[in-house]
Design a protein around this motif. Structure first.
Motif, PDB file in Angstrom:
ATOM      1  N   LEU A 132      41.803 -50.121  53.266  1.00  0.00           N
ATOM      2  CA  LEU A 132      43.137 -50.615  52.944  1.00  0.00           C
ATOM      3  C   LEU A 132      43.693 -51.474  54.080  1.00  0.00           C
ATOM      4  O   LEU A 132      44.302 -52.518  53.853  1.00  0.00           O
ATOM      5  N   GLU A 133      43.482 -51.032  55.311  1.00  0.00           N
ATOM      6  CA  GLU A 133      43.948 -51.788  56.474  1.00  0.00           C
ATOM      7  C   GLU A 133      43.261 -53.166  56.528  1.00  0.00           C
ATOM      8  O   GLU A 133      43.889 -54.180  56.829  1.00  0.00           O
TER       9      GLU A 133
ATOM     10  N   ARG B 202      38.767 -44.801  53.381  1.00  0.00           N
ATOM     11  CA  ARG B 202      39.652 -45.504  52.462  1.00  0.00           C
ATOM     12  C   ARG B 202      40.825 -46.141  53.215  1.00  0.00           C
ATOM     13  O   ARG B 202      41.247 -47.253  52.894  1.00  0.00           O
ATOM     14  N   GLU B 203      41.335 -45.451  54.218  1.00  0.00           N
ATOM     15  CA  GLU B 203      42.419 -46.006  55.028  1.00  0.00           C
ATOM     16  C   GLU B 203      41.962 -47.261  55.763  1.00  0.00           C
ATOM     17  O   GLU B 203      42.707 -48.246  55.868  1.00  0.00           O
ATOM     18  N   GLN B 204      40.746 -47.208  56.272  1.00  0.00           N
ATOM     19  CA  GLN B 204      40.203 -48.385  56.962  1.00  0.00           C
ATOM     20  C   GLN B 204      40.049 -49.557  56.012  1.00  0.00           C
ATOM     21  O   GLN B 204      40.330 -50.700  56.372  1.00  0.00           O
TER      22      GLN B 204
ATOM     23  N   TYR C 187      45.131 -47.314  44.537  1.00  0.00           N
ATOM     24  CA  TYR C 187      46.067 -47.717  45.579  1.00  0.00           C
ATOM     25  C   TYR C 187      46.638 -49.091  45.230  1.00  0.00           C
ATOM     26  O   TYR C 187      45.994 -49.902  44.585  1.00  0.00           O
TER      27      TYR C 187
ATOM     28  N   VAL D  98      47.897 -52.274  47.305  1.00  0.00           N
ATOM     29  CA  VAL D  98      47.873 -52.827  48.662  1.00  0.00           C
ATOM     30  C   VAL D  98      48.541 -54.201  48.648  1.00  0.00           C
ATOM     31  O   VAL D  98      48.325 -55.003  47.745  1.00  0.00           O
TER      32      VAL D  98
ATOM     33  N   HIS E  89      38.671 -39.925  53.153  1.00  0.00           N
ATOM     34  CA  HIS E  89      40.033 -40.435  53.297  1.00  0.00           C
ATOM     35  C   HIS E  89      40.138 -41.466  54.419  1.00  0.00           C
ATOM     36  O   HIS E  89      40.785 -42.516  54.262  1.00  0.00           O
ATOM     37  N   ARG E  90      39.475 -41.198  55.547  1.00  0.00           N
ATOM     38  CA  ARG E  90      39.554 -42.107  56.690  1.00  0.00           C
ATOM     39  C   ARG E  90      38.944 -43.469  56.353  1.00  0.00           C
ATOM     40  O   ARG E  90      39.484 -44.515  56.723  1.00  0.00           O
TER      41      ARG E  90
END
Length: 243
Positions: free
Chosen positions: A29-30, A25-27, A4, A6, A22-23
């Protein structure tokens, strides 16, 4: 594993490899988007360390010893600790309204005398508490916690363990406690985790006439004024004075 790009809070892009659901990884990144990149964090840290070193030089504080990296980090820790200590001056009057003296000068003098950078790093999570431990006897006396030692009927070499309570920097319902071991002769236990060993070593270094005086003030099988007045279950010194 997925790659990714970022954009960090500082505006710089970073390429990262993430694994897991996936969830999650999104956290991650955020969370990364809310902070600066590694290079900017390091640059800011170096700037703070340099400013702290300059402030310490102007204040005339001792030069710290250690590796270059240790000293740089410890400089900032030292400045922050002194600022926290001075900023918490109201703690003492709130916690000990009847205190006969101000403990802050004793604590500040004690921590600023420490030249080892590793000490500052090892105690970085609570440097104020570490400072209270260093200047324990003076702090306890300034807060009125050693008042019973002025009583002549307690006899010589009474070890007491006053608990000094520090308000927490976080929740007002939480606090920190520092237990200090001191003796009526002014001796302070270097090993607070093992008071018995400290007391034994202290007694071994006393003259025979002083030991005899302690035996007279602290009979072998009788309760003494020190246990009653200081809330001790037993005299700490007497067990090491058997003839």
């Amino acid at each position: 594993m997925a790659k990714y790009t970022v954009t960090r809070k500082c505006g710089h892009d970073e390429r990262v490899d993430l694994i897991g659901p996936h969830r999650k990884r999104e956290q991650t990144l955020e969370w990364m988007e809310g902070g600066d990149c590694y290079a900017c964090v390091e640059a800011q840290r170096e700037k703070e360390n340099a400013e702290s070193a300059a402030a310490a030089k102007v204040a005339g504080w001792p030069v710290l010893t250690g590796t270059e990296r240790q000293v740089a980090w410890a400089e900032t820790l030292r400045v922050n600790a002194v600022e926290e200590l001075r900023g918490g001056a109201a703690w003492w009057s709130e916690k000990y309204p009847e205190a006969p003296g101000d403990p802050l000068p004793f604590i500040e003098t004690a921590i600023l005398a420490v030249e080892s950078a590793s000490w500052w790093i090892d105690n970085r999570h609570d440097l104020v508490t570490a400072g209270v431990s260093l200047a324990g006897a003076d702090v306890a006396e300034s807060l009125g916690l050693l008042e019973p030692l002025a009583r002549k009927d307690l006899g010589p070499h009474v070890v007491v363990r006053p608990v000094i309570e520090l308000p927490s920097m976080g929740s007002p319902w939480m606090g920190r406690k520092v237990r200090v071991a001191v003796c009526s002769c002014g001796w302070e236990a270097p090993y607070r985790h093992n008071l018995a060993v400290s007391a034994a070593e202290h007694v071994e270094g006393l003259d025979d006439d002083v030991k005899a005086e302690i035996r007279r003030a602290h009979p072998q099988d009788e309760p003494h004024a020190c246990t009653e007045a200081l809330g001790l279950r037993r005299c700490v010194m007497r067990p090491f004075l058997r003839e």
